[in-house]
Design a protein around this motif. Structure first.
Motif, PDB file in Angstrom:
ATOM      1  N   UNK A 105       0.923  -1.523   0.198  1.00 59.46           N
ATOM      2  CA  UNK A 105       0.005  -0.232   0.155  1.00 59.46           C
ATOM      3  C   UNK A 105       0.870   1.279  -0.198  1.00 59.46           C
ATOM      4  N   UNK A 106       0.882   2.075  -0.776  1.00 58.93           N
ATOM      5  CA  UNK A 106       1.866   3.080  -1.162  1.00 58.93           C
ATOM      6  C   UNK A 106       1.310   4.462  -0.730  1.00 58.93           C
ATOM      7  N   UNK A 107       1.672   5.160  -0.029  1.00 64.59           N
ATOM      8  CA  UNK A 107       0.538   6.788   1.476  1.00 64.59           C
ATOM      9  C   UNK A 107       0.593   8.017   0.147  1.00 64.59           C
ATOM     10  N   UNK A 108      -0.374   8.352   0.855  1.00 63.40           N
ATOM     11  CA  UNK A 108       0.000  10.137  -0.677  1.00 63.40           C
ATOM     12  C   UNK A 108       1.170  10.567   0.311  1.00 63.40           C
ATOM     13  N   UNK A 109       1.729   9.793   1.113  1.00 65.67           N
ATOM     14  CA  UNK A 109       2.446  11.044   2.281  1.00 65.67           C
ATOM     15  C   UNK A 109       4.029  10.058   2.047  1.00 65.67           C
ATOM     16  N   UNK A 110       4.182   9.649   0.809  1.00 64.06           N
ATOM     17  CA  UNK A 110       5.767   9.254   0.284  1.00 64.06           C
ATOM     18  C   UNK A 110       6.412   9.798  -0.657  1.00 64.06           C
ATOM     19  N   UNK A 140      -7.718  14.562  -7.909  1.00 65.43           N
ATOM     20  CA  UNK A 140      -6.729  13.848  -9.357  1.00 65.43           C
ATOM     21  C   UNK A 140      -5.639  13.011  -9.318  1.00 65.43           C
ATOM     22  N   UNK A 141      -5.465  12.766  -6.987  1.00 60.04           N
ATOM     23  CA  UNK A 141      -4.525  11.864  -7.017  1.00 60.04           C
ATOM     24  C   UNK A 141      -5.174  10.360  -7.450  1.00 60.04           C
ATOM     25  N   UNK A 208       2.620  14.304  -4.035  1.00 63.43           N
ATOM     26  CA  UNK A 208       2.042  16.172  -3.493  1.00 63.43           C
ATOM     27  C   UNK A 208       3.023  17.128  -4.343  1.00 63.43           C
ATOM     28  N   UNK A 209       4.060  16.445  -4.774  1.00 58.26           N
ATOM     29  CA  UNK A 209       4.761  17.789  -5.722  1.00 58.26           C
ATOM     30  C   UNK A 209       3.845  18.238  -6.749  1.00 58.26           C
ATOM     31  N   UNK A 210       4.180  19.430  -7.328  1.00 55.40           N
ATOM     32  CA  UNK A 210       3.565  20.188  -7.909  1.00 55.40           C
ATOM     33  C   UNK A 210       2.572  21.143  -7.488  1.00 55.40           C
ATOM     34  N   UNK A 211       1.347  20.418  -6.546  1.00 52.83           N
ATOM     35  CA  UNK A 211       0.488  20.419  -5.458  1.00 52.83           C
ATOM     36  C   UNK A 211       1.156  21.744  -4.603  1.00 52.83           C
ATOM     37  N   UNK A 212       1.799  20.984  -4.473  1.00 52.19           N
ATOM     38  CA  UNK A 212       2.129  21.646  -2.522  1.00 52.19           C
ATOM     39  C   UNK A 212       3.866  21.878  -3.677  1.00 52.19           C
ATOM     40  N   UNK A 213       3.642  23.406  -4.365  1.00 48.33           N
ATOM     41  CA  UNK A 213       5.433  23.671  -4.552  1.00 48.33           C
ATOM     42  C   UNK A 213       6.215  23.729  -3.629  1.00 48.33           C
TER      43      UNK A 213
END
Ligand code: HOC
Length: 383
Positions: A105-110, A140-141, A208-213
């Motif tokens: 399971x891949x975390x969003x916060x990976x 989008x995720x 989250x790269x791209x979103x969380x600049x």
């Protein structure tokens, strides 16, 4: 590997090989860590029934989780910042899980992204979702997980705000950001870890790269997390996510019977009885102490999974006996990863498989699908 016999051996090796701030990040719980400790300690209180002279040949650990075949009912849990335990950590763990026949399971916060894992594996993996205030980004995720052919979405419900973790604050992994010569020292004195990190391009948070600049390091990530995670997440959002995803859905972070009953009504495929590894509400009960009550309440309506404190195959068996259809290991595989990379994750899975198989046999069972509460020892005068 020589000297590695149990998960605790991997833990001690990881402690020596991973910079302290990252080892502590994975290893610790929130506040006084009472729930984190109870997760492990309460397993030891459960006793197994020893049976003898039962045919123990032809044993099998094969089972299913949400209808998917697994070589044993143990998945790799979504763990934040796995790529900080070892360079490319999420990719290595996913590859080890795939070879072993268990879900990753891949975390969003990976650190590695959904796409990084899809490119590096062939088996479908599961994606864990955190819900941020910005629902377009969440959408989008979900779409990226669909495009990567993830075979389940694991929606975490127990982190609308982040539990305070004292070790992270002391280590400077907090807001406001702190990055001191002490951290640099911790890193350069772990040459293997450093060389690995220098050899990979994946060092920041690619989902989250791209979103969380502005998010380029752990400190800015923790600031971003505090601002972005949605404290208003509700059951209505679960319905929206279920609809948008359209595939198998697992709800993670259920610790209370009332919540389990609500979760069962959502039409999700499974719940995970979990207190986030003792990292959220300190003072909450251990996951294992509430499992039976929750499984009894909703087990006929929704598949019940379990995480929290599993450090051996015996722990897995106890959770299955108390009503879990599947279990997850988090720290147990992270220690392996930090100690020995992909081989360490494989070793952690092998250790757990052997302990599970031997324990099941000594309890007189040959098929993991047949285990139940009858394997647990009930003292005569227990209430
Ligand atoms: C600084 C990042 O599941 C955990 C994760 C979530 C982390 C977000 C915070 O560590 O419990």
């Amino acid at each position: 590997m020589n000297g590695i016999v149990e998960i605790n051996d991997l833990k001690e090796l990881a402690r020596r090989r991973v910079p302290k701030m990252f080892f502590d990040y994975a290893d610790s719980g929130s506040w006084t860590q009472s729930t984190y400790r109870a997760n492990e300690e309460d397993f030891a209180k459960i006793k197994l029934r020893q049976r003898v002279l039962v045919d123990m040949t032809n044993r099998t650990l094969e089972s299913t989780m949400i209808g998917q075949k697994v070589s044993m009912p143990v998945a790799l849990a979504p763990t934040g910042l796995t790529g900080m335990q070892h360079a490319d950590g999420e990719i290595l763990a996913a590859q080890a899980a795939e070879a072993f026949g268990v879900p990753f399971t891949l975390s969003t916060m990976s650190v590695c992204s959904i796409e990084d894992i899809a490119e590096s594996t062939t088996a479908p993996f599961w994606f864990q979702l955190y819900v941020m205030r910005d629902r377009d980004f969440v959408g989008r995720l979900i779409d990226r997980a669909k495009a990567a052919k993830c075979s389940a979405l694991v929606l975490t419900l127990d982190l609308q705000i982040l539990g305070q973790r004292h070790k992270d604050i002391r280590n400077g992994l907090s807001t406001p950001p702190k990055f001191t010569p002490k951290h640099i020292y911790q890193m350069v004195t772990r040459p293997r870890w450093c060389l690995g990190m220098m050899g990979t391009k994946r060092r920041t948070f690619r989902n989250i790269a791209g979103h969380a600049k502005g998010v380029t390091d752990l400190s800015s990530l923790s600031t971003w997390t505090a601002e972005q995670f949605d404290p208003q997440l509700s059951w209505k959002d679960v319905a929206w996510i279920k609809e948008r995803w359209g595939g198998k859905l697992i709800l993670k972070g259920i610790l209370d019977k009332e919540d389990a009953l609500m979760a069962a009504q959502t039409g999700a495929d499974a719940i995970i009885v979990s207190n986030h590894g003792g990292r959220q509400l300190d003072g909450a009960p251990s996951s294992i102490s509430v499992l039976a009550e929750i499984a009894d309440a909703v087990g006929d309506r929704i598949e019940v999974h379990f995480d929290g404190g599993i450090r051996s195959g015996q722990d897995v068996l106890k959770a299955l006996c108390l009503g879990a259809k599947g279990t997850y290991i988090g720290r147990s595989f992270l220690y392996g990863l930090g100690a020995l990379g992909k081989d360490g994750v494989t070793l952690a899975l092998e250790i757990i498989r052997k302990e599970l198989d031997t324990t099941m046999a000594l309890c007189g069972k040959r098929d993991i699908k047949d285990v139940g509460p009858e394997l647990l020892y009930q003292p005569r005068n227990a209430g």
